[in-house]
Enzyme design. Structure first.
Site, PDB file in Angstrom:
ATOM      1  N   TYR A  34       6.673  -6.307  -1.024  1.00 21.87           N
ATOM      2  CA  TYR A  34       7.194  -4.988  -0.662  1.00 21.87           C
ATOM      3  C   TYR A  34       6.901  -4.685   0.803  1.00 21.87           C
ATOM      4  O   TYR A  34       7.807  -4.290   1.557  1.00 21.87           O
ATOM      5  CB  TYR A  34       6.565  -3.935  -1.565  1.00 21.87           C
ATOM      6  CG  TYR A  34       7.003  -2.520  -1.276  1.00 21.87           C
ATOM      7  CD1 TYR A  34       8.224  -2.048  -1.730  1.00 21.87           C
ATOM      8  CD2 TYR A  34       6.191  -1.643  -0.551  1.00 21.87           C
ATOM      9  CE1 TYR A  34       8.633  -0.749  -1.473  1.00 21.87           C
ATOM     10  CE2 TYR A  34       6.586  -0.344  -0.289  1.00 21.87           C
ATOM     11  CZ  TYR A  34       7.808   0.095  -0.754  1.00 21.87           C
ATOM     12  OH  TYR A  34       8.202   1.392  -0.482  1.00 21.87           O
ATOM     13  N   SER A  67       8.709   2.373   4.783  1.00 26.24           N
ATOM     14  CA  SER A  67       7.420   2.671   4.158  1.00 26.24           C
ATOM     15  C   SER A  67       6.324   2.526   5.195  1.00 26.24           C
ATOM     16  O   SER A  67       6.418   1.681   6.088  1.00 26.24           O
ATOM     17  CB  SER A  67       7.153   1.706   3.002  1.00 26.24           C
ATOM     18  OG  SER A  67       5.822   1.829   2.527  1.00 26.24           O
TER      19      SER A  67
END
Length: 259
Positions: A154, A141
């Site tokens: 995350y 990501s």
């Protein structure tokens, strides 16, 4: 048909980016095994792959469990053949302010987003190494290098998996195995949509938000899962035969190339 005769394993393939990657590899000629915790959905992905005329295997697996991962990888090699390509996509997002984030949310995020990448990569790389070939691509990501509010677990887990992938690449280079990362930005998936609160949410992501210290997307669009799949397939292919330890950011310019 650049993947003709090859066997690929894709985790997190019940939907979204994982399913798109699996379909792209199959369209390129690969036999594809798909793993996901969602049994019914991953079976649907496998059925769609077989509809393309490709051998496929769908397995319900929790990538946070070593025994389940080892058994699944062994079954894939027994039923489809030696794995040439691994794509780690399985991941989850647990939102929360750091001051109130629970131990369970933190631990589960790392168990899947980091531990899953480690366990599956280890199981597959142990089989690839004696064969002196293979490609491993991990979907990360752009949050791995950019702080995000409410996304500490995350973002930290994606940073850890990205650096793990670089270490894996260094150790596997002597065996002819390439390991790279693709880091998407905002992509039209179920994970992205869980963050949306109104019909205007998509445009709000594109525009960015000063209040949350988040840049917009210069290209003016949310990525489609196929956009990410194309990048993954490039790094998994022989076209990228001299590329390893790299992190390809596919975010429409959202991080201004400053990762």
């Amino acid at each position: 048909m650049e993947f003709q005769g090859k066997v690929a394993l894709v985790t997190g393939a019940a939907q979204g980016i994982g399913a798109s990657v699996a379909m792209a590899l199959a369209r390129g000629g690969a036999a594809v095994a798909v793993l996901d915790l969602q049994a019914e959905a991953v079976a649907g992905t496998a059925a769609a792959l077989r509809d393309l005329g490709r051998p496929a295997l769908g397995l319900a697996v929790d990538v946070a469990r070593t025994d389940a991962v080892e058994a699944a990888v062994a079954q894939v090699e027994q039923e489809l053949g030696a794995i040439d390509i691994l794509v780690n996509v399985a991941g989850l997002l647990r939102m929360g302010n750091i001051l109130t984030l629970s131990d369970e949310d933190w631990d589960r995020t790392f168990a899947v987003n980091v531990g899953g990448v480690f366990r599956v990569s280890r199981a597959v790389a142990n089989r690839m190494a004696p064969r002196k070939r293979g490609a491993i691509v991990t979907v990360g990501s752009n949050a791995s290098a950019v702080p995000r509010q409410q996304m500490a677990a995350y973002a930290a887990s994606k940073a850890a998996s990205a650096h793990f992938s670089r270490c894996l690449a260094l150790e596997m280079a002597q065996h002819g195995i390439r390991c790279n990362v693709v880091s998407p930005g905002s992509t039209d998936t179920a994970m992205q949509r869980q963050l949306w609160t109104s019909p205007a949410s998509e445009q709000a992501v594109i525009a960015g938000s000063l209040d949350s210290y988040r840049l917009g997307i210069p290209l003016g669009r949310i990525a489609a899962p196929d956009d990410i799949a194309e990048a993954v397939c490039f790094l998994a292919s022989d076209r990228a035969r001299h590329i390893t330890m790299q992190d390809l950011c596919v975010d429409g310019g959202a991080t201004l190339g400053a990762r």
